[in-house]
Scaffold this motif. Sequence first.
Motif, short mmCIF file in Angstrom:
data_model
loop_
_atom_site.label_atom_id
_atom_site.label_comp_id
_atom_site.label_asym_id
_atom_site.label_seq_id
_atom_site.Cartn_x
_atom_site.Cartn_y
_atom_site.Cartn_z
N ARG A 43 8.57 18.54 10.48
CA ARG A 43 8.40 19.96 10.19
C ARG A 43 8.86 20.75 11.42
O ARG A 43 8.72 20.28 12.54
CB ARG A 43 6.95 20.26 9.84
N TRP A 44 9.42 21.90 11.18
CA TRP A 44 10.06 22.66 12.25
C TRP A 44 9.87 24.16 12.02
O TRP A 44 9.49 24.58 10.93
CB TRP A 44 11.56 22.33 12.32
N PRO A 61 4.96 16.03 16.85
CA PRO A 61 3.93 15.15 16.27
C PRO A 61 4.13 14.86 14.79
O PRO A 61 3.65 13.81 14.30
CB PRO A 61 2.64 15.94 16.52
N THR A 62 4.85 15.72 14.06
CA THR A 62 5.08 15.45 12.63
C THR A 62 6.05 14.29 12.42
O THR A 62 6.18 13.80 11.29
CB THR A 62 5.62 16.70 11.91
N HIS A 99 16.91 16.57 22.32
CA HIS A 99 17.08 16.36 20.89
C HIS A 99 16.78 14.91 20.51
O HIS A 99 15.63 14.56 20.30
CB HIS A 99 18.48 16.82 20.46
N ILE A 100 17.79 14.06 20.46
CA ILE A 100 17.53 12.72 19.95
C ILE A 100 16.59 11.92 20.84
O ILE A 100 15.76 11.15 20.35
CB ILE A 100 18.86 11.95 19.71
N ASP A 101 16.66 12.12 22.16
CA ASP A 101 15.75 11.38 23.03
C ASP A 101 14.31 11.86 22.85
O ASP A 101 13.37 11.07 22.99
CB ASP A 101 16.19 11.50 24.49
N ALA A 102 14.13 13.14 22.55
CA ALA A 102 12.78 13.63 22.26
C ALA A 102 12.24 13.02 20.97
O ALA A 102 11.05 12.69 20.87
CB ALA A 102 12.80 15.15 22.15
N VAL A 103 13.12 12.84 19.98
CA VAL A 103 12.70 12.18 18.74
C VAL A 103 12.31 10.73 19.03
O VAL A 103 11.27 10.25 18.58
CB VAL A 103 13.83 12.23 17.69
N ALA A 163 7.73 6.11 17.36
CA ALA A 163 7.71 4.70 17.77
C ALA A 163 8.35 3.79 16.73
O ALA A 163 8.90 2.74 17.07
CB ALA A 163 6.26 4.26 18.03
N GLY A 164 8.31 4.19 15.46
CA GLY A 164 8.85 3.33 14.42
C GLY A 164 10.31 3.56 14.10
O GLY A 164 10.88 2.84 13.28
N CYS A 165 10.94 4.54 14.74
CA CYS A 165 12.35 4.79 14.48
C CYS A 165 13.22 3.66 15.02
O CYS A 165 12.89 3.03 16.04
CB CYS A 165 12.79 6.10 15.12
#
Length: 345
Positions: free
Chosen positions: A172-173, A251-252, A276-280, A285-287
């Motif tokens: 969510r954003w 957190p979402t 961006h991607i590093d924050a994701v 953890a499951g990505c």
Amino acid sequence: MVRASTWCRLALAAACALASAAHAATGLTVLAAPADSGPVTVFYPTAAPATPVRRGPFTLNVAVDAAPVAGNRRLIVISHGSGGSPWEHTDLTQVLVAAGFTVAVPEHAGDNWHDHSAVGPASWRHRPHEVTQAIDAMAADPRFSPLLDLKRVGVYGMSAGGLTALTLAGARWSPALLARHCEAHLAEDFPTCVGLSTELTGGPLDALRMGMARRVIRWKFESETALEGWTDPRIAAAVAAVPMAAPIDMPTLSAPGIPLGLVRAGQDAWLAPRWHIDAVRATCAGCVLVADMTEAGHGSILSPTPPDLPPRAARLLNDPPGFDRRTLDGVYAAMRDFFVQNLLP
């Protein structure tokens, strides 16, 4: 550690998927646009011979409007980046079609190669709905609906399309979160915050540019605090490449509702990986890091590459020195394998 029996099952699934379309060419057709969106371009397995055809500046080897044949019965929807089109994803789509997938690419309204009227949050809100519309269009088309099982659909998105993929995986954003990010990190992530309207040069006018950018961003986005989201129960796996992620309430994404793969470009100058991607990756953890293209830039995942870009866009999208485009074969294969693993029985 993954047990050998699991690897065997995955290898068998991949082999079956590849065998299902081993002799198929790539078909190409376009479905009519929904009322509030653009047309949906479809790439699919066909027994018809492919021929070179011209689409914009690109030459594609496809069979136009040929009859589809059964592949692996799975659909993947691609969400293109800002100002994008289906055509610069053709090499990826052909890898997916060769594995038996059908691929649908909706043209995002107001944020595509010929219409930039809704670039940014207006498009970001609508894009996930357009993915749902594309699935619905495939379900309603008599050529494709008998050949597809739409209970397990995949999504791939790049850049703004990466935000679409993350949203459909549960993120969510809000525009206000983007404004907060730009307030804190404007200089480090300037292209994210202002797009192609201007750039920092290291000269005496940079302070003026930053001041004007902050005022515009506050005016446009600071008050839009509501969190945006959209999911579709038919979507069973997603891959986000070089995604726009600064607006996300991280957190979402801590526990996505579906398998979520990521593709990283280490030299991304448009969406700086740190924000961006590093924050994701730090949150999720499951990505799965499907591919880490350490020498790639923001547009390096595109193939064929958009020609004749304006200078500012070229600096942000063209390959940086040292990137070898031959490595894309392995990146596309890794994405194909991720979808095979997570969409096929």
